[in-house]
Design an enzyme around this catalytic site. Structure first.
Site, PDB file in Angstrom:
ATOM      1  N   LYS A 194       0.844  -1.203   0.000  1.00  0.00           N
ATOM      2  CA  LYS A 194       0.000   0.000   0.000  1.00  0.00           C
ATOM      3  C   LYS A 194       0.877   1.250   0.000  1.00  0.00           C
ATOM      4  O   LYS A 194       0.599   2.221  -0.697  1.00  0.00           O
ATOM      5  CB  LYS A 194      -0.932  -0.019   1.221  1.00  0.00           C
ATOM      6  CG  LYS A 194      -2.007  -1.096   1.124  1.00  0.00           C
ATOM      7  CD  LYS A 194      -2.790  -1.287   2.411  1.00  0.00           C
ATOM      8  CE  LYS A 194      -3.761  -2.457   2.295  1.00  0.00           C
ATOM      9  NZ  LYS A 194      -4.468  -2.776   3.536  1.00  0.00           N
ATOM     10  N   ASP A 219     -11.071   2.893   4.627  1.00  0.00           N
ATOM     11  CA  ASP A 219     -11.440   1.478   4.481  1.00  0.00           C
ATOM     12  C   ASP A 219     -12.966   1.315   4.519  1.00  0.00           C
ATOM     13  O   ASP A 219     -13.480   0.234   4.236  1.00  0.00           O
ATOM     14  CB  ASP A 219     -10.819   0.648   5.616  1.00  0.00           C
ATOM     15  CG  ASP A 219      -9.497   0.005   5.204  1.00  0.00           C
ATOM     16  OD1 ASP A 219      -9.296  -0.218   3.994  1.00  0.00           O
ATOM     17  OD2 ASP A 219      -8.679  -0.290   6.097  1.00  0.00           O
ATOM     18  N   GLN A 235      -4.393  -1.672   9.849  1.00  0.00           N
ATOM     19  CA  GLN A 235      -4.287  -2.977   9.192  1.00  0.00           C
ATOM     20  C   GLN A 235      -4.801  -4.067  10.134  1.00  0.00           C
ATOM     21  O   GLN A 235      -4.382  -4.153  11.288  1.00  0.00           O
ATOM     22  CB  GLN A 235      -2.813  -3.240   8.809  1.00  0.00           C
ATOM     23  CG  GLN A 235      -2.598  -4.517   8.028  1.00  0.00           C
ATOM     24  CD  GLN A 235      -3.279  -4.492   6.645  1.00  0.00           C
ATOM     25  OE1 GLN A 235      -3.177  -3.520   5.915  1.00  0.00           O
ATOM     26  NE2 GLN A 235      -3.976  -5.559   6.312  1.00  0.00           N
TER      27      GLN A 235
END
Ligand code: NDP
Length: 295
Positions: free
Chosen positions: A54, A121, A98
């Site tokens: 990412k 997200d 994460q």
């Protein structure tokens, strides 16, 4: 029949190249560089790889990224404090934590603490609620990527029977909401499906999956979807990433299913690259929104 491969890598590349131009134009216009803050807690090997990918993808597209690496013994309160700092920092537009988190940290408490406007997200309940109501602020990266993959390949979901195996908050559930909505970011043809969601308690799963025009597997079990579970000509999207002795394997038995499906995503090179690309798209969108610019 041999299925046409849905090349996620190529479509992700296309999206990233479009995005790079949009980021440059945004920076020129607003003098703001979209910035993503990623938080990695503990030492999950796969998470380290995901975060590094990412980070690299951000750099290539002209976005800034900052990775906060915290030890596996980090207390929940410390993590919440860091999130609050990032929430307050106007130079940070997107925040991602994460997953998975170490067992002593409550995932819901952490995800709920992210400012919904920076929740790239789209896991925050406010953003999930907006998706459920058909007026999304952000879309979760994996379903967002799948919707792009289908639309850019010319596959319409309107009126189709979509069967999703898996009801997780990050893939199955939001995918179901997006497909059942009246409209989508790729237009009404990329929504308006009749949706069935399956899980471990589903009775006669093969009978349900066999009725799917669009079958999305987000299960986490290698080669779980076999040829007898697929309707001839169906579009099959394999979200699974399973690490096995023979390498990365999807949730679909690729070799067997490719002779029956109409379209099929490979693993790797299918949904995975799109997930990363859509994170970049969401981060630019977050920066635009925070700058008050939606142009
Ligand atoms: P979860 O473990 O959170 O959810 C798995 C789902 O599959 C659950 O709803 C579970 O049912 C269902 N399931 C498990 N076994 C069966 C079974 N035997 N029959 C029917 N349903 C079953 O997984 P995620 O959604 O987080 O991830 C799924 C897969 O996708 C994983 O391999 C993951 O690595 C991958 N992934 C890939 C991404 C990408 O970018 N390509 C992004 C995110 C995930 P129940 O709820 O009843 O337990």
């Amino acid at each position: 029949m041999t299925a046409t491969l849905l090349d996620g890598k190529q479509i992700a590349e296309q999206i990233r190249s479009e995005l790079t131009g949009e980021v440059a134009a945004f920076v020129d216009r607003c003098g703001i560089r979209p910035t993503l803050a990623a938080i990695l807690v503990g030492d999950f090997a796969a998470s380290e790889v995901y975060v590094r990918n990412k980070e690299r993808a951000c750099q290539r597209a002209g976005l800034d990224s900052r990775v906060h690496r915290l030890g596996s013994q980090t207390r929940e309160e410390e993590l919440l404090q860091l999130i609050e700092q990032l929430n307050q920092n106007p130079a940070v537009h997107g925040i991602l934590v994460q997953l998975p988190l170490p067992g002593h940290i409550r995932e819901a408490r952490v995800l709920d603490a992210i400012d919904p406007r920076k929740d790239v997200d789209a896991f925050h309940p406010e953003n999930v609620g907006l998706i459920a109501q058909g007026r999304p602020r952000y879309l979760p990266c994996t379903p967002h990527g799948i919707s792009q993959l289908l639309a850019r390949t010319g596959i319409k979901t309107r009126g189709k029977h979509a069967v999703i195996v898996g009801r997780s908050d990050i893939v199955g559930k939001p995918m179901a909401l997006m497909l059942m909505n009246r409209d989508s970011t790729v237009g009404a043809d990329g929504a308006n499906a009749t949706v069935t969601v399956c899980h471990t308690q589903t009775a006669d799963l093969p009978a349900v999956t066999r009725s799917a025009d669009l079958l999305i597997a987000a299960i986490g079990r290698p080669k779980f979807i076999t040829a007898d579970m697929v309707k001839p000509g169906a579009v099959v999207v394999d979200v699974g990433i399973n690490r096995t002795e023979s390498g990365l394997v999807g949730d679909v038995d690729f070799e067997a299913v490719k002779s029956i499906a109409g379209f099929l995503t490979p693993v790797p090179g299918g949904v995975g690259p799109l997930t990363v690309a859509m994170l970049l798209v969401n981060t630019l969108e977050a920066a635009r929104r925070q700058a008050g610019r939606t142009d």
